[in-house]
Design an enzyme around this catalytic site. Structure first.
Site, mmCIF file in Angstrom:
data_model
loop_
_atom_site.group_PDB
_atom_site.id
_atom_site.type_symbol
_atom_site.label_atom_id
_atom_site.label_comp_id
_atom_site.label_asym_id
_atom_site.label_seq_id
_atom_site.Cartn_x
_atom_site.Cartn_y
_atom_site.Cartn_z
ATOM 1 N N SER A 254 -6.623 7.727 0.227
ATOM 2 C CA SER A 254 -7.604 6.606 0.289
ATOM 3 C C SER A 254 -7.689 6.208 1.610
ATOM 4 C CB SER A 254 -8.084 5.663 -0.443
ATOM 5 O OG SER A 254 -7.669 6.217 -1.763
ATOM 6 N N SER B 118 1.358 7.316 -4.606
ATOM 7 C CA SER B 118 1.062 6.086 -4.716
ATOM 8 C C SER B 118 -0.993 6.652 -4.020
ATOM 9 C CB SER B 118 1.223 5.134 -4.765
ATOM 10 O OG SER B 118 1.704 4.916 -3.338
ATOM 11 N N ASP B 119 -1.452 5.826 -4.596
ATOM 12 C CA ASP B 119 -2.549 6.103 -3.423
ATOM 13 C C ASP B 119 -2.891 5.119 -1.866
ATOM 14 O OD1 ASP B 119 -4.778 6.403 -1.127
ATOM 15 O OD2 ASP B 119 -6.710 6.319 -3.536
ATOM 16 N N CYS B 120 -2.534 5.115 -0.737
ATOM 17 C CA CYS B 120 -1.853 4.591 -0.118
ATOM 18 C C CYS B 120 -2.094 2.678 -0.078
ATOM 19 C CB CYS B 120 -2.867 5.075 1.526
ATOM 20 S SG CYS B 120 -2.159 6.702 2.119
#
Length: 772
Positions: A3, A294-296
């Protein structure tokens, strides 16, 4: 992404990485285990002949704690003393190699890559073999770019979240609203990306794919609710029969090498810190052979925005213990060493994370020496943007385009009968709009205007300055053009200024004055009017559906680099449309009744429910809708009327020990080899060759809080005029005919199940058999 993280956080990633940008295109960066490097020649981790587990253990044992924590983040630091170069984990390949993320660069010998249609349109093809083939081509171009020094090998794609709400700005990235279709797409595309044919060994990877965003993530920014603060309140039932389904297929059937946890919380717990979701489900129940990322900046989000822990070290401990292996962002590199020193987490948790990431790198051949000497080392710039790859992008767009209206069979238009065609609308000469988001640099563009001009002489007027269409002063000129031409093609719709990551919609109507432009032009046009819509999400086109002057409507999604050629091919009959809508098209009134923040799928009271599986209300166009230039009939050739479901012999049907078999736990049934064989004869009864999508739906017995109906099988077949073919489906009884109860338990209802195939209805009765 992943994202697009908040700009401040992304800037922090850059600064904390030392302000480093990747190596310039075309210069082969240093690689690990160079046989010319005397320091590393004898290290076991550099020996491809040894088992991966032994090589990983050897490498891990040579690292210091300080070195380990710098490998826990996307821009992993080099370890010069071991001959290990820095590595950027973050690359994207949603529908072609993308320039989103620092791991991929275009320029020099690789100025672009093939840009396929945005996922939502590719899903509309309902062609599973096409999905696999696109993934395989994308991975070929990705590996070629890696060999050229301009890309990595870890790609955080695909997005398999369910397109739950029509306003979601990222719905365009998904395979649509049906969890089973999304799961099928996930498995096929991931297998293609990793280039692991079904039934083959998956120990080696061409590139490493990633299922994202796990889980119940489908809200970005709506009326003050954003993904960084949102707590998705999800029932056990909805979690198991909707939100988790595509991810399970992605991991179990697709054998994805990675899963990305999302920003949001689920029932009060950030997904990246939830051991039940990560260790318990993804790695435990589903057996992920890979890493969890993890998503950013999700770790910074859960600490700074969600205030889930009181200090950074506790955030490190919570995520690593939950099962997180890699942080897209600097958080773990900044705080993991302190967390170990303060006793919040042990070095063993860090080692466990690195085992998972290093194992994937080993499977990719990143410690096998010179990439050019490896089995895929022959791939290079000449394998990117090949004519065959670009033709596949064109064919994918053709297969996805959906014909929504064809009044009086006005389509296809005949070029021989047209002197001049008006091409009007803010997307009529679109290029960048066609590739949607998470795209790279295309090999080339063919806009709708260019595509149409290949067939006929055109007269062009945009009508609006952009898709927001805030002014009307150009309408008069557009109407004049339509009045003096033999046919009018209006190319309208949305773009990333209307729907995008971090941008959810408020309305389902066409933006600004677009509706007015369509009606004014249509009512003054001398010839037939065709409306072409570009969009990711559905649009309420009730006005055009009812307007007699609008004779034809096509939905073209965001059709990729060759979108204009595909649109023209369909309009002029070189391609017969066969796409079907992968999502329900709701009327505008829907958004006034249903807040985006409600995660419930089922209709209750005044709440109408979500998606075709549960929605009870008016539709503009239903899921699975799509017309053709020919006609098809289908007849049931073979299907059983009764299936005996053997039980495991250890338990009674009912929880109280009685033989109450209304809905048997799937875990209590002997499911191996239990299939429902359904054979359908399909015939092209028209005069044109065309493709038909057979869809098999199931409706279980009443009284189980089950979906209204559920798609259990589909197949796209291409038939010449007057040709006939038999399509055989093997429906997995326990998987496809089961439901999920209120406690999240998968059960198999006994009694009559209705199979629906077009207008066909067939009853199949399930009966508990075997030991009771």
């Amino acid at each position: 992404m992943a994202s697009t993280a908040p700009l401040a956080l992304l800037f922090a990633v850059f600064v904390l990485a030392g302000g480093r940008f990747p190596t310039a295109v075309g210069s082969r960066p240093p690689f690990a285990c160079d046989p010319r490097d005397a320091r590393t020649r004898s290290f076991p981790f550099c020996s491809p002949s040894l088992p991966v587990t032994q090589r990983v253990r050897d490498l891990l044992g040579r690292l210091t704690l300080a070195e380990k924590v710098q490998l826990l983040v996307n821009n992993a630091a080099p370890v010069p003393r071991l001959g290990i170069a820095r590595y950027e984990w973050w690359s994207e390949a949603l529908h072609g190699v993308s320039n989103v993320g620092p791991g991929t660069r275009f320029g020099g010998a690789v100025p672009g890559a093939t840009s396929f249609p945005q996922v939502i349109l590719t899903a509309a093809s309902f062609n599973a073999s096409l999905w696999y083939e696109i993934g395989r081509v994308v991975s070929t171009e990705a590996r070629a770019m890696y060999n050229a020094g301009s890309a990595g090998l870890t790609y955080w794609s695909p997005n398999v979240n369910v397109f739950r709400d029509p306003r979601w700005g990222r719905g365009q990235e998904t395979p649509g609203e049906d969890p089973a279709v999304a799961g099928k797409y996930a498995a096929q595309y991931v297998r293609g990306l990793q280039d692991v044919p079904f039934g083959k060994d998956a120990s080696r990877l061409k590139v490493a794919a990633c299922c994202k965003h796990y889980t119940a993530y489908d809200l970005d920014n709506w009326r003050g609710n954003d993904r960084f603060h949102f707590n998705a309140k999800v029932s056990k039932q909805d979690l198991e029969d909707t939100y988790q389904v595509p991810f399970k297929a992605c991991v179990v059937e697709g054998r994805a090498a990675s899963v990305m946890c999302s920003y949001n919380q689920v029932n009060g717990v950030p997904t990246c810190a939830d051991p039940a979701l990560l260790k318990g489900t993804v790695r435990g129940m589903w057996g992920l052979n890979g890493y969890i990322v993890s998503d950013c900046d999700s770790l910074a989000v859960l600490y700074n925005f969600q205030h889930y822990t009181s200090n950074p070290e506790d955030a490190v401990a919570a995520t690593l213990r939950a099962g997180l292996d890699l942080d897209c962002g600097p958080f773990l590199a900044q705080h993991a060493e302190d967390a170990v020193r303060k006793g919040k987490v042990g070095e063993k948790e860090i080692d466990a994370a690195l085992v998972h990431t290093m194992t994937v790198q080993m499977r990719l051949g990143m410690f096998d020496g010179d990439p050019s000497a490896q089995p895929l080392g022959h791939l290079g710039p000449a394998d990117v943007c090949t004519p065959a790859n670009q033709e596949l992008a064109l064919e994918a767009a053709r297969q996805g385009i959906v014909l929504l209206k064809n009044q009086g069979n006005v389509l296809p238009l005949s070029p021989a009968r047209l002197r001049t065609v008006a091409v009007i609308g803010p997307n009529s000469d679109a290029t960048v709009t066609m590739i949607g988001n998470y795209a790279g640099v295309p090999c080339r563009y063919t806009s709708p205007l260019q595509g149409i001009t290949r067939y006929v002489k055109t007269s062009h007027n945009a009508g609006c300055r952009n898709v927001k269409c805030a002014e009307t002063e150009l309408f008069g000129r557009a109407a004049t053009v339509a009045r003096h031409t033999d046919a009018t093609i209006l190319v309208m719709g949305l773009d990333q200024t209307i729907e995008a990551e971090a941008r959810d919609r408020e309305s389902l109507l066409l933006p600004g004055h677009q509706t007015d432009l369509v009606l004014q032009v249509a009512r003054t046009s001398r010839g037939p009017v065709i409306l072409v819509l570009m969009s990711g999400g559905p649009v309420d086109l009730s006005f055009a559906k009812k307007e007699p002057k609008v004779a034809g409507i096509l939905w073209a999604g965001y059709p990729g680099q060759a979108g204009g050629a595909a649109i023209a091919d369909v309009i002029f009959g070189a391609s017969n449309p066969g796409g079907k809508l992968p999502m329900t098209w709701y009327p505008q009134e829907y958004v006034t009744k249903v807040p985006m923040t409600s995660m419930s799928m089922r209709a209750t009271g005044g709440y109408p429910g979500r998606t075709y599986r549960f929605y009870q209300g008016e539709q503009v166009y239903p899921f699975g809708y799509g017309l053709s230039y020919t006609t098809f009939t289908q007849a049931l050739a073979e299907a059983p009327t009764m299936v005996s479901v053997p039980l495991d012999g250890k338990r009674n049907c009912g929880s109280n020990g009685t033989a109450n078999c209304q809905a048997v736990r799937v875990t209590h049934a002997r499911c191996d080899g239990l299939f429902l064989n359904v054979h359908v004869d399909v015939k092209n009864t028209g005069t044109r060759d065309g493709s038909h999508v057979l869809m098999v739906y199931s409706t279980p017995p009443a009284g189980h809080q089950a979906p209204i109906k559920q798609l259990v099988a589909f197949e796209r077949v291409h038939l010449q005029a007057s040709a006939q073919q038999q399509v055989r489906f093997a429906i997995d009884v326990c998987k496809d005919l089961s439901i999920v109860d209120g406690m999240g338990i998968q059960r198999l209802p006994m009694g009559p199940h209705v199979l629906q195939i077009g207008d066909l209805r067939h009853l199949v009765s399930l009966q508990a058999g075997g030991d009771l």
